[in-house]
Scaffold this motif. Structure first.
Motif, PDB file in Angstrom:
ATOM      1  N   SER A  13       0.901  -1.221  -0.024  1.00 50.94           N
ATOM      2  CA  SER A  13      -0.056   0.033  -0.057  1.00 50.94           C
ATOM      3  C   SER A  13       0.859   1.351   0.196  1.00 50.94           C
ATOM      4  CB  SER A  13      -1.196   0.067   1.372  1.00 50.94           C
ATOM      5  OG  SER A  13      -1.734   1.247   1.374  1.00 50.94           O
ATOM      6  N   ASP A  14       0.468   2.094  -0.951  1.00 51.23           N
ATOM      7  CA  ASP A  14       1.338   3.370  -1.175  1.00 51.23           C
ATOM      8  C   ASP A  14       0.496   4.554  -1.542  1.00 51.23           C
ATOM      9  OD1 ASP A  14       0.675   2.662  -3.625  1.00 51.23           O
ATOM     10  OD2 ASP A  14       2.796   2.865  -4.534  1.00 51.23           O
ATOM     11  N   GLY A  15      -0.973   4.274  -0.940  1.00 47.05           N
ATOM     12  CA  GLY A  15      -1.878   5.276  -1.256  1.00 47.05           C
ATOM     13  C   GLY A  15      -2.498   4.921  -2.527  1.00 47.05           C
ATOM     14  N   SER A  16      -1.876   3.962  -3.480  1.00 43.77           N
ATOM     15  CA  SER A  16      -2.782   3.752  -4.659  1.00 43.77           C
ATOM     16  C   SER A  16      -3.875   2.838  -4.641  1.00 43.77           C
ATOM     17  CB  SER A  16      -1.431   2.846  -5.539  1.00 43.77           C
ATOM     18  OG  SER A  16      -1.147   1.780  -4.707  1.00 43.77           O
ATOM     19  N   ALA A  17      -4.390   2.568  -5.900  1.00 41.20           N
ATOM     20  CA  ALA A  17      -5.704   1.848  -5.946  1.00 41.20           C
ATOM     21  C   ALA A  17      -5.190   0.464  -5.378  1.00 41.20           C
ATOM     22  CB  ALA A  17      -6.121   1.481  -7.278  1.00 41.20           C
ATOM     23  N   LEU A  18      -4.125  -0.074  -5.463  1.00 41.38           N
ATOM     24  CA  LEU A  18      -3.752  -1.462  -5.222  1.00 41.38           C
ATOM     25  C   LEU A  18      -3.807  -1.482  -3.600  1.00 41.38           C
ATOM     26  CD1 LEU A  18      -2.368  -4.058  -5.237  1.00 41.38           C
ATOM     27  CD2 LEU A  18      -0.225  -3.172  -5.386  1.00 41.38           C
ATOM     28  N   GLY A  19      -3.324  -0.676  -2.906  1.00 46.27           N
ATOM     29  CA  GLY A  19      -3.657  -0.696  -1.488  1.00 46.27           C
ATOM     30  C   GLY A  19      -5.097  -0.738  -0.783  1.00 46.27           C
ATOM     31  N   GLY A  20      -5.797   0.134  -1.718  1.00 42.72           N
ATOM     32  CA  GLY A  20      -7.070   0.252  -1.342  1.00 42.72           C
ATOM     33  C   GLY A  20      -8.020  -0.973  -1.761  1.00 42.72           C
ATOM     34  N   VAL A  21      -7.658  -1.667  -2.850  1.00 42.30           N
ATOM     35  CA  VAL A  21      -8.390  -2.810  -2.911  1.00 42.30           C
ATOM     36  C   VAL A  21      -7.887  -4.125  -2.150  1.00 42.30           C
ATOM     37  CG1 VAL A  21      -8.510  -4.717  -4.686  1.00 42.30           C
ATOM     38  CG2 VAL A  21      -8.642  -2.255  -5.594  1.00 42.30           C
ATOM     39  N   ALA A  22      -6.688  -3.964  -1.863  1.00 45.44           N
ATOM     40  CA  ALA A  22      -5.905  -5.019  -0.932  1.00 45.44           C
ATOM     41  C   ALA A  22      -6.907  -4.705   0.516  1.00 45.44           C
ATOM     42  CB  ALA A  22      -4.596  -4.667  -0.707  1.00 45.44           C
ATOM     43  N   GLU A  23      -6.871  -3.613   1.004  1.00 47.30           N
ATOM     44  CA  GLU A  23      -7.439  -3.422   2.327  1.00 47.30           C
ATOM     45  C   GLU A  23      -8.896  -3.711   2.427  1.00 47.30           C
ATOM     46  OE1 GLU A  23      -7.943   0.396   5.387  1.00 47.30           O
ATOM     47  OE2 GLU A  23      -6.884   0.494   3.847  1.00 47.30           O
ATOM     48  N   TRP A  24      -9.630  -3.489   1.116  1.00 48.54           N
ATOM     49  CA  TRP A  24     -11.229  -3.805   1.165  1.00 48.54           C
ATOM     50  C   TRP A  24     -11.061  -5.290   1.247  1.00 48.54           C
ATOM     51  CZ3 TRP A  24     -13.089  -6.577  -3.076  1.00 48.54           C
ATOM     52  CH2 TRP A  24     -14.381  -6.950  -3.023  1.00 48.54           C
ATOM     53  N   ALA A  25     -10.294  -5.923   0.362  1.00 45.70           N
ATOM     54  CA  ALA A  25     -10.546  -7.644   0.426  1.00 45.70           C
ATOM     55  C   ALA A  25     -10.091  -8.070   1.755  1.00 45.70           C
ATOM     56  CB  ALA A  25      -9.560  -8.032  -0.809  1.00 45.70           C
ATOM     57  N   VAL A  26      -9.198  -7.613   2.416  1.00 43.88           N
ATOM     58  CA  VAL A  26      -9.026  -8.158   3.502  1.00 43.88           C
ATOM     59  C   VAL A  26     -10.113  -7.965   4.593  1.00 43.88           C
ATOM     60  CG1 VAL A  26      -7.471  -7.617   5.789  1.00 43.88           C
ATOM     61  CG2 VAL A  26      -6.295  -7.863   3.450  1.00 43.88           C
ATOM     62  N   ASN A  27     -10.621  -6.752   4.795  1.00 48.03           N
ATOM     63  CA  ASN A  27     -11.811  -6.595   5.488  1.00 48.03           C
ATOM     64  C   ASN A  27     -12.916  -7.585   5.276  1.00 48.03           C
ATOM     65  OD1 ASN A  27     -10.577  -4.285   6.720  1.00 48.03           O
ATOM     66  ND2 ASN A  27     -11.671  -2.886   5.042  1.00 48.03           N
ATOM     67  N   VAL A  28     -13.102  -7.806   3.762  1.00 48.13           N
ATOM     68  CA  VAL A  28     -14.154  -8.834   3.381  1.00 48.13           C
ATOM     69  C   VAL A  28     -13.957 -10.298   3.938  1.00 48.13           C
ATOM     70  CG1 VAL A  28     -15.423 -10.067   1.726  1.00 48.13           C
ATOM     71  CG2 VAL A  28     -14.885  -7.564   1.532  1.00 48.13           C
ATOM     72  N   MET A  29     -12.514 -10.462   3.866  1.00 50.62           N
ATOM     73  CA  MET A  29     -12.262 -11.839   4.286  1.00 50.62           C
ATOM     74  C   MET A  29     -12.096 -12.168   5.917  1.00 50.62           C
ATOM     75  SD  MET A  29      -9.173 -12.746   1.649  1.00 50.62           S
ATOM     76  CE  MET A  29      -9.235 -12.212  -0.210  1.00 50.62           C
ATOM     77  N   GLU A  30     -11.708 -10.974   6.345  1.00 54.14           N
ATOM     78  CA  GLU A  30     -11.720 -11.021   7.969  1.00 54.14           C
ATOM     79  C   GLU A  30     -13.042 -11.144   8.502  1.00 54.14           C
ATOM     80  OE1 GLU A  30      -9.637  -7.772   9.624  1.00 54.14           O
ATOM     81  OE2 GLU A  30      -7.861  -8.986   9.846  1.00 54.14           O
ATOM     82  N   THR A  31     -14.179 -10.568   7.815  1.00 55.20           N
ATOM     83  CA  THR A  31     -15.450 -10.534   8.307  1.00 55.20           C
ATOM     84  C   THR A  31     -16.186 -11.799   7.947  1.00 55.20           C
ATOM     85  OG1 THR A  31     -15.678  -8.236   7.817  1.00 55.20           O
ATOM     86  CG2 THR A  31     -17.646  -9.369   8.091  1.00 55.20           C
ATOM     87  N   ILE A  32     -15.845 -12.597   6.965  1.00 56.79           N
ATOM     88  CA  ILE A  32     -16.777 -13.602   6.590  1.00 56.79           C
ATOM     89  C   ILE A  32     -15.985 -15.019   6.160  1.00 56.79           C
ATOM     90  CG2 ILE A  32     -18.760 -12.556   6.128  1.00 56.79           C
ATOM     91  CD1 ILE A  32     -18.155 -12.620   3.071  1.00 56.79           C
ATOM     92  N   GLY A  33     -14.707 -14.734   6.334  1.00 56.05           N
ATOM     93  CA  GLY A  33     -13.656 -15.970   6.146  1.00 56.05           C
ATOM     94  C   GLY A  33     -13.554 -16.239   4.659  1.00 56.05           C
ATOM     95  N   ALA A  34     -13.438 -17.465   4.440  1.00 57.92           N
ATOM     96  CA  ALA A  34     -13.042 -17.964   2.920  1.00 57.92           C
ATOM     97  C   ALA A  34     -14.244 -17.490   2.069  1.00 57.92           C
ATOM     98  CB  ALA A  34     -12.876 -19.463   3.013  1.00 57.92           C
ATOM     99  N   PRO A  35     -15.628 -17.648   2.620  1.00 57.23           N
ATOM    100  CA  PRO A  35     -16.651 -17.137   1.424  1.00 57.23           C
ATOM    101  C   PRO A  35     -16.486 -15.524   1.289  1.00 57.23           C
ATOM    102  CG  PRO A  35     -17.430 -18.473   3.365  1.00 57.23           C
ATOM    103  CD  PRO A  35     -16.324 -18.342   3.568  1.00 57.23           C
ATOM    104  N   GLY A  38     -14.534 -15.705  -2.178  1.00 61.73           N
ATOM    105  CA  GLY A  38     -15.313 -16.008  -3.146  1.00 61.73           C
ATOM    106  C   GLY A  38     -16.133 -14.914  -3.767  1.00 61.73           C
ATOM    107  N   LEU A  39     -16.756 -14.168  -2.423  1.00 65.82           N
ATOM    108  CA  LEU A  39     -17.398 -12.807  -2.892  1.00 65.82           C
ATOM    109  C   LEU A  39     -16.565 -11.815  -3.468  1.00 65.82           C
ATOM    110  CD1 LEU A  39     -20.031 -11.201  -2.578  1.00 65.82           C
ATOM    111  CD2 LEU A  39     -19.000 -10.510  -0.496  1.00 65.82           C
ATOM    112  N   ALA A  40     -15.594 -11.658  -3.014  1.00 67.66           N
ATOM    113  CA  ALA A  40     -14.616 -10.545  -3.812  1.00 67.66           C
ATOM    114  C   ALA A  40     -14.206 -10.956  -5.294  1.00 67.66           C
ATOM    115  CB  ALA A  40     -13.258 -10.550  -2.896  1.00 67.66           C
ATOM    116  N   ILE A  41     -13.871 -12.316  -5.576  1.00 67.28           N
ATOM    117  CA  ILE A  41     -13.701 -12.732  -6.900  1.00 67.28           C
ATOM    118  C   ILE A  41     -15.045 -12.563  -7.736  1.00 67.28           C
ATOM    119  CG2 ILE A  41     -13.268 -14.714  -8.249  1.00 67.28           C
ATOM    120  CD1 ILE A  41     -10.801 -13.314  -7.157  1.00 67.28           C
ATOM    121  N   ALA A  42     -16.269 -13.021  -7.524  1.00 69.48           N
ATOM    122  CA  ALA A  42     -17.566 -12.935  -7.931  1.00 69.48           C
ATOM    123  C   ALA A  42     -17.721 -11.416  -8.182  1.00 69.48           C
ATOM    124  CB  ALA A  42     -18.769 -13.454  -7.011  1.00 69.48           C
ATOM    125  N   LEU A  43     -17.605 -10.526  -7.463  1.00 66.38           N
ATOM    126  CA  LEU A  43     -17.374  -9.074  -7.682  1.00 66.38           C
ATOM    127  C   LEU A  43     -16.481  -8.641  -8.832  1.00 66.38           C
ATOM    128  CD1 LEU A  43     -18.113  -7.486  -4.128  1.00 66.38           C
ATOM    129  CD2 LEU A  43     -19.716  -7.906  -6.022  1.00 66.38           C
TER     130      LEU A  43
END
Length: 223
Positions: A13-35, A38-43
């Motif tokens: 993360s350097d303030g770029s879109a990469l860091g933003g997407v990564a942070e969002w994906a981590v939050n989703v995975m932390e919240t509902i686990g492995a599914p 799957g949700l992130a990839i479906a989106l």
């Protein structure tokens, strides 16, 4: 767990879109686990600008930290790929080419020229386009649209989509799993892998065409 993930994100993360997407994906995975993976990839399938080259390695990295198993990461990301692809297939089948293009034209960061290229690719390579298209960024999402419009048999579409997605997902999830906190390095090599896939499709198509031509030329001699 959160501390380990945040450490892995800090490098990417350097303030770029990469860091933003990564942070969002981590939050989703932390919240509902492995599914959540799957949700992130479906989106990602429904909204092509979301990069699978970031989400998949991050799912592997998260699995390496014990939040869920490697098998779960691969299973749920592949299921998400199929679900997202089928949603676009169904939309293409229901709306038809003209209305579907009107909708795609309103999607941010997606040009109708991209859709034209994918349609031409599908028209030229057919079923092979669906399989190999799952391993090419942007194409992996848009290839489902002409498949739906042309009413490609659903069983074959789902099978080819699952097979192509499984290969792509396994490569990137495993890379993230074994690279650990250096998971973000995978993105640097995604473009090279994409070119290898395209070259394989072109060579395969050339072999198919040449073999057909030779077969037809030999047919009169066999009579």
């Amino acid at each position: 767990m959160t501390i380990f993930l945040q450490q892995g994100l800090t490098t990417a993360s350097d303030g770029s879109a990469l860091g933003g997407v990564a942070e969002w994906a981590v939050n989703v995975m932390e919240t509902i686990g492995a599914p959540g993976a799957g949700l992130a990839i479906a989106l990602e399938n429904l909204f092509p600008p979301l990069p699978s080259e970031v989400i998949l390695p991050l799912a592997g990295f998260t699995a390496s930290r014990g939040n869920f198993t490697l098998f779960e990461a691969i299973f749920w990301t592949t299921l998400g790929s199929v679900v997202g692809a089928y949603a676009l297939y169904a939309l293409g089948a229901a709306l038809g080419r003209r209305r579907m293009r009107a909708i795609v034209a309103r999607v941010p960061l997606v040009d109708l020229e991209d859709v034209d290229r994918v349609e031409a690719w599908f028209a030229r390579y057919g079923y092979r386009a669906v399989f190999f298209g799952r391993m090419i960024p942007l194409f992996r999402s848009l290839i489902s649209i002409p498949a739906g419009i042309e009413r490609m048999p659903q069983g074959k579409f789902l099978l080819l989509t699952a097979a192509g997605s499984l290969i792509w997902n396994v490569i990137f999830v495993l890379a993230g799993f074994y690279l650990g906190e250096s998971w973000h390095l995978v993105e640097r090599y995604a473009d090279t892998f994409q070119k290898i896939v395209i070259a394989a499709v072109v060579l395969g198509a050339a072999y198919f065409i040449i073999s057909r031509i030779l077969k037809r030329r030999r047919a009169p001699d066999a009579r």
